[in-house]
Design an enzyme around this catalytic site. Sequence first.
Site, short mmCIF file in Angstrom:
data_model
loop_
_atom_site.label_atom_id
_atom_site.label_comp_id
_atom_site.label_asym_id
_atom_site.label_seq_id
_atom_site.Cartn_x
_atom_site.Cartn_y
_atom_site.Cartn_z
N VAL A 108 -7.20 4.72 -6.03
CA VAL A 108 -7.25 3.26 -5.86
C VAL A 108 -7.22 2.89 -4.39
O VAL A 108 -7.79 1.86 -3.98
CB VAL A 108 -6.11 2.58 -6.64
CG1 VAL A 108 -4.75 2.92 -6.06
CG2 VAL A 108 -6.31 1.07 -6.71
N ASP A 109 -6.58 3.71 -3.53
CA ASP A 109 -6.59 3.42 -2.10
C ASP A 109 -7.98 3.56 -1.51
O ASP A 109 -8.42 2.74 -0.69
CB ASP A 109 -5.58 4.31 -1.37
CG ASP A 109 -5.79 5.80 -1.62
OD1 ASP A 109 -6.47 6.17 -2.60
OD2 ASP A 109 -5.26 6.61 -0.82
N ARG A 110 -8.69 4.60 -1.94
CA ARG A 110 -10.07 4.76 -1.47
C ARG A 110 -10.94 3.60 -1.96
O ARG A 110 -11.80 3.09 -1.22
CB ARG A 110 -10.65 6.08 -1.98
CG ARG A 110 -10.03 7.32 -1.37
CD ARG A 110 -10.51 8.58 -2.05
NE ARG A 110 -11.94 8.82 -1.83
CZ ARG A 110 -12.64 9.75 -2.47
NH1 ARG A 110 -12.06 10.50 -3.40
NH2 ARG A 110 -13.92 9.92 -2.20
N TYR A 123 -18.33 7.48 -8.76
CA TYR A 123 -17.65 8.31 -9.75
C TYR A 123 -17.97 7.83 -11.17
O TYR A 123 -17.78 6.64 -11.47
CB TYR A 123 -16.14 8.25 -9.55
CG TYR A 123 -15.58 9.16 -8.48
CD1 TYR A 123 -16.28 9.43 -7.30
CD2 TYR A 123 -14.34 9.75 -8.63
CE1 TYR A 123 -15.76 10.25 -6.33
CE2 TYR A 123 -13.80 10.58 -7.66
CZ TYR A 123 -14.53 10.82 -6.50
OH TYR A 123 -14.00 11.65 -5.53
N GLY A 172 1.28 4.89 -0.13
CA GLY A 172 0.54 6.11 0.05
C GLY A 172 1.34 7.34 -0.31
O GLY A 172 2.46 7.25 -0.84
N ASP A 205 0.87 -1.17 0.00
CA ASP A 205 0.00 0.00 0.00
C ASP A 205 0.91 1.22 0.00
O ASP A 205 1.42 1.63 1.05
CB ASP A 205 -0.91 -0.03 1.23
CG ASP A 205 -1.67 1.28 1.45
OD1 ASP A 205 -1.73 2.10 0.51
OD2 ASP A 205 -2.20 1.47 2.57
#
Length: 250
Positions: free
Chosen positions: A101-103, A93, A8, A6
């Site tokens: 993509v993290d959301r 959306y 960020g 992940d």
Amino acid sequence: MMLLLDIGNTNLRWGLSDGGPPDEVRIVRHGGAAPLDLLADWERLNAPERVVASNVGGASVAAAIGRVTRAYWGLDVECVQTRAHFGALRIAYPEPERFGVDRWLALVAAHRLVPEAALIVDAGTAATFDLLLADGRHLGGLILPGVEMMRASLLAGTLIPRIASEPTDEPWAVDTGPAVAAGSLQALAALTTRLYDRLEQQVQTPPALILTGGDAERLIPAMDRPARVVSDLVLRGLFEFVSGEAPDIG
């Protein structure tokens, strides 16, 4: 065994998946590159079969990590892309590529974790808020500067002295440093409460409130709604996505 990443804006979280979400998650600041402590950890790993990543940290860090995985194990990093739908999950959306993509992976994980509607708050460099119905419909969300960015922007635009301080248990502060510290946390907490209550009004039952991101634990004392911290939410979503035999990673 898979290595899940992940990536960020500030931190890189990683863990090993052997048929389930990672049991242990490690966190490093990446600085747009592959940090030395990450290299030291990876040198001791047995070779994974795949390396799969969520990346919102930019092309430079992805390229740096890719050079390491190729040198260590001969593997390219497979970067996940947001999809308009995944199982019952449908994002709001109209252009999926504009939804981080993290959301999206946080929604994937949240939909698996809880049966009810949910408000997902990711308190990282930016703070994101996403509302998800129990049937998998994403209503949309909001984005604010995160705690440190909010504080930094205030101090950069004023003559307030840079005082390292954290809020106390008092409802308001009696000095400038604690006032700035408390204000950033209370702003995120207040928006969380507003969105939580509106979601509860819509679904007519209390939703789940899931906090993730580097500042999730710092937000808990300011919260006035029941909240659950899931620090590895994006990695959990990444595991769920990969386990679903999704074709569009590469």
